[in-house]
Design a protein around this motif. Structure first.
Motif, short mmCIF file in Angstrom:
data_model
loop_
_atom_site.label_atom_id
_atom_site.label_comp_id
_atom_site.label_asym_id
_atom_site.label_seq_id
_atom_site.Cartn_x
_atom_site.Cartn_y
_atom_site.Cartn_z
N GLU A 116 14.32 124.43 -31.57
CA GLU A 116 15.25 122.94 -32.22
C GLU A 116 14.64 122.76 -32.71
O GLU A 116 15.03 122.17 -33.55
N VAL A 120 15.95 121.35 -36.37
CA VAL A 120 15.27 120.26 -37.44
C VAL A 120 14.52 119.56 -38.31
O VAL A 120 15.09 119.05 -39.38
N GLU A 151 19.93 109.70 -42.30
CA GLU A 151 20.04 111.10 -41.80
C GLU A 151 19.01 111.82 -41.26
O GLU A 151 18.61 112.45 -40.09
N ARG A 154 17.73 109.57 -38.33
CA ARG A 154 18.72 109.67 -37.47
C ARG A 154 18.05 111.40 -36.82
O ARG A 154 17.08 111.58 -35.25
N LEU A 155 17.27 112.50 -37.99
CA LEU A 155 17.12 113.81 -37.53
C LEU A 155 15.30 113.15 -36.51
O LEU A 155 15.02 114.03 -35.56
N GLU A 156 14.66 112.23 -36.92
CA GLU A 156 13.49 112.11 -36.99
C GLU A 156 13.14 111.49 -35.25
O GLU A 156 12.39 112.24 -34.26
N ASP A 157 14.39 110.79 -34.83
CA ASP A 157 14.69 110.20 -33.96
C ASP A 157 14.90 111.64 -32.73
O ASP A 157 14.85 111.50 -31.43
N ARG A 158 15.77 112.26 -32.68
CA ARG A 158 15.73 113.59 -32.15
C ARG A 158 14.73 115.12 -32.20
O ARG A 158 14.68 114.89 -31.29
N SER A 159 14.18 114.70 -32.94
CA SER A 159 12.79 115.06 -32.94
C SER A 159 11.75 114.74 -31.50
O SER A 159 11.49 115.02 -31.08
N ASP A 161 12.93 112.96 -29.09
CA ASP A 161 14.03 113.86 -27.84
C ASP A 161 13.11 114.94 -27.30
O ASP A 161 12.90 114.74 -27.01
N LEU A 162 13.38 115.85 -28.77
CA LEU A 162 12.79 117.08 -28.03
C LEU A 162 11.18 117.04 -28.03
O LEU A 162 10.88 118.11 -26.96
N GLU A 193 6.77 118.06 -34.41
CA GLU A 193 7.15 116.20 -33.93
C GLU A 193 6.78 115.94 -35.31
O GLU A 193 6.45 115.05 -36.67
#
Length: 214
Positions: A116, A120, A151, A154-159, A161-162, A193
């Motif tokens: 995942e 990203v 955007e 936002r993807l960095e924040d998602r990364s 979390d993952l 990350e």
């Protein structure tokens, strides 16, 4: 005589050609890394592809640095050009560092959360590739460039979390029974990350250029 001399120097628009070529190498590297993380028999082939594209990107980055030194006119501040191409190059360098770890430990299977994160990374690479040509006409593209930066953040924040979820999962599965698997997995998560972090650096450079030139 002066006009003849100037014709030998890099044109202003050549910088954008080089930026776009580099961004396409970065996209190719991200997509190849995603294939690496899919696992299976083709991992080594895709690792090799990341390495090839990293070499290609390095050559383009060197060409940009050389052009900065030779040019009378640049599209924006010379230090901004250098920082932008360096941040882009750092992203694909980190991808290559990741596949070196994969090769070192002969990994052929990867956790779903790693995969995942690979997705990203591809998204972030495509956003950067979209942003680069928009810098050629800054005034008309400020809204989209701002949206792209948001955007990528936002993807960095998602990364993040993952990455956190992945480490917790690794710890539950391997910390006591297979410490080496935990250590290798932790290193891969960390490097993935950092790839996304480098894309956020690119977005920050783009935002800075917009602020300074509009």
């Amino acid at each position: 005589m002066l006009n003849w001399f100037r014709k030998l120097l890099p044109r202003e628009d050549r910088f954008f050609d080089l930026f776009e070529r580099h961004s396409q190498a970065v996209v190719g590297g991200a997509e190849a890394l995603q294939q690496v993380l899919a696992g299976g028999a083709d991992v080594e082939r895709w690792c090799q592809r990341v390495e090839e594209l990293e070499d290609e990107a390095d050559a383009i980055a060197a060409e940009v640095m050389h052009a900065v030194r030779r040019s009378f006119i640049t599209p924006f501040d010379r230090s901004d050009i250098q920082d932008l191409i360096q941040s882009m190059d750092d992203a694909i360098d980190m991808m290559n560092k990741t596949v070196k770890t994969v090769r070192l430990f002969e990994k052929t299977q990867f956790d779903p959360l790693m995969q995942e994160m690979g997705g990203v990374i591809v998204e972030a690479a495509h956003l950067v590739a979209e942003a680069i040509p928009l810098l050629g006409k800054l005034g008309a593209n400020v809204p989209r460039l701002a949206a792209i930066s948001e955007e990528v953040t936002r993807l960095e924040d998602r990364s993040d979390d993952l990455h956190e979820q992945g480490l917790k999962d690794l710890f539950r599965r391997h910390a006591k029974s297979d410490p080496m698997a935990y250590m290798v997995g932790r290193e891969i998560y960390s490097q993935l990350e950092k790839v996304v972090d480098r894309f956020e650096d690119v977005a920050d450079e783009v935002s800075g250029i917009v602020v300074e030139n509009v």
